[in-house]
Design an enzyme around this catalytic site. Structure first.
Site, PDB file in Angstrom:
ATOM      1  N   SER A 288       0.895  -3.509   8.512  1.00 20.64           N
ATOM      2  CA  SER A 288      -0.521  -3.070   7.815  1.00 20.64           C
ATOM      3  C   SER A 288      -1.711  -3.368   8.897  1.00 20.64           C
ATOM      4  O   SER A 288      -1.565  -4.606   9.517  1.00 20.64           O
ATOM      5  CB  SER A 288      -1.067  -3.899   6.447  1.00 20.64           C
ATOM      6  OG  SER A 288      -2.322  -3.390   6.208  1.00 20.64           O
ATOM      7  N   SER A 289      -2.380  -2.429   9.112  1.00 24.86           N
ATOM      8  CA  SER A 289      -3.505  -2.696  10.136  1.00 24.86           C
ATOM      9  C   SER A 289      -4.529  -3.527   9.420  1.00 24.86           C
ATOM     10  O   SER A 289      -5.720  -3.988  10.131  1.00 24.86           O
ATOM     11  CB  SER A 289      -4.237  -1.324  10.647  1.00 24.86           C
ATOM     12  OG  SER A 289      -4.737  -0.830   9.560  1.00 24.86           O
TER      13      SER A 289
ATOM     14  N   HIS B 296      -1.429   1.226  -4.546  1.00 29.14           N
ATOM     15  CA  HIS B 296      -1.789   2.683  -4.496  1.00 29.14           C
ATOM     16  C   HIS B 296      -0.856   3.733  -5.159  1.00 29.14           C
ATOM     17  O   HIS B 296      -0.790   4.914  -5.105  1.00 29.14           O
ATOM     18  CB  HIS B 296      -1.568   3.067  -2.792  1.00 29.14           C
ATOM     19  CG  HIS B 296      -2.759   2.614  -2.101  1.00 29.14           C
ATOM     20  ND1 HIS B 296      -2.823   2.798  -0.516  1.00 29.14           N
ATOM     21  CD2 HIS B 296      -3.807   1.827  -2.260  1.00 29.14           C
ATOM     22  CE1 HIS B 296      -3.820   2.259  -0.288  1.00 29.14           C
ATOM     23  NE2 HIS B 296      -4.500   1.501  -1.090  1.00 29.14           N
TER      24      HIS B 296
ATOM     25  N   GLN C 196       0.675  -1.149   0.001  1.00 30.70           N
ATOM     26  CA  GLN C 196      -0.010  -0.135   0.111  1.00 30.70           C
ATOM     27  C   GLN C 196       0.984   1.297   0.113  1.00 30.70           C
ATOM     28  O   GLN C 196       0.387   2.396  -0.115  1.00 30.70           O
ATOM     29  CB  GLN C 196      -1.135  -0.071   1.245  1.00 30.70           C
ATOM     30  CG  GLN C 196      -1.836  -1.117   1.303  1.00 30.70           C
ATOM     31  CD  GLN C 196      -2.413  -1.339   2.587  1.00 30.70           C
ATOM     32  OE1 GLN C 196      -1.959  -1.875   3.506  1.00 30.70           O
ATOM     33  NE2 GLN C 196      -3.680  -0.688   2.860  1.00 30.70           N
TER      34      GLN C 196
END
Ligand code: ZN
Length: 250
Positions: free
Chosen positions: A194-195, A120, A102
């Protein structure tokens, strides 16, 4: 933690194709703040979801670039850290097929990773949407500094747009379908930094699980997939990935 490091190393050896999925947490040790975290650094007084929006770029490119130029400045001179290097080394050893990220900072490629899917986009280039011409990061920076009103412009005169996915824009369809195919074919999806809360990337662990693969999570803080993780590491992501790499290296 060392038992969990052992288990993750064993999974990487045995699980079949391994694919990494990385988020902002992987770049934090390089000094790049997670700009979705409220109140951090230069994002404290502005809502990035409001300013880094495609509609602002179209309507008021000076305002967009006043904000985005700070982001470019924050990324200048940043170097990959031990987490990026560990993933690049795993790929070099033939233990990792690809990195889906991302992040837009280009640090996976800078660390030597070859198969990088930047869902992204990336600040590596900026484009003119009017004539299609594309400019390198160095050229975009130079045009940003020289441009009247703080707007980097194409030779044709139109404002440039960084080749990142802005708020209000769709993700790159080709990158996303490649990411989904990699997740579906993965024996192990190694999620790092990453969450796993920002869609559609947050849907990828489900794709792996539903196809019969397993997931491992190396990130600080809770994620929605913790209960489904074969291995869960929540220490420093750089130290965790380096510890796993040390168990796999000859
Ligand atoms: Zn142009």
């Amino acid at each position: 933690m060392s038992a969990a490091h052992d288990r993750l190393a064993e999974l990487i050896r045995s699980a079949g194709p391994v694919v990494a999925l990385t988020g902002a947490g992987v770049s934090v040790p390089s000094g790049i703040p997670d700009f979705r975290t409220p109140g951090t650094g230069l994002w404290a007084n502005v809502d990035p979801m409001e300013v880094a929006h495609i509609s602002v770029w179209r309507r008021d490119p000076g305002r967009f670039w006043a904000f985005y130029g700070q982001r470019f400045a924050a990324l200048e001179g940043k170097r990959p850290n031990g987490a990026h290097h560990a993933l690049a080394e795993l790929e070099r050893q033939g233990r990792l097929d690809a990195v889906i990220t991302q992040n837009i900072d280009g640090l996976h490629a800078a660390a030597g990773s070859r198969e990088v899917i930047e869902v992204h986009g990336s600040i590596a280039t900026a484009s003119c949407l009017a004539c299609g011409r594309r400019y390198s990061l160095a050229d975009t920076r130079a045009r940003l500094e020289a441009g009247a009103g703080g707007i980097p412009r194409c030779d044709c005169g139109q404002p440039l747009k960084p080749d990142v996915v802005l708020f209000g824009e769709l993700l790159d369809e080709a990158a996303m379908s490649r990411a989904a195919a990699l997740a579906a074919g993965a024996g192990l999806l190694l999620c790092a930094g990453s969450s796993l809360e920002v869609y559609p990337v947050a849907g990828l662990p489900d794709v792996t699980l539903e196809a019969g693969g397993r997931i491992a999570i190396a990130t600080k803080g809770a994620t929605p997939f913790d209960a489904h993780a074969a291995v869960r590491l929540d220490g420093d992501v750089e130290e965790d990935l380096q510890a796993v790499l040390a168990r796999l290296s000859p």
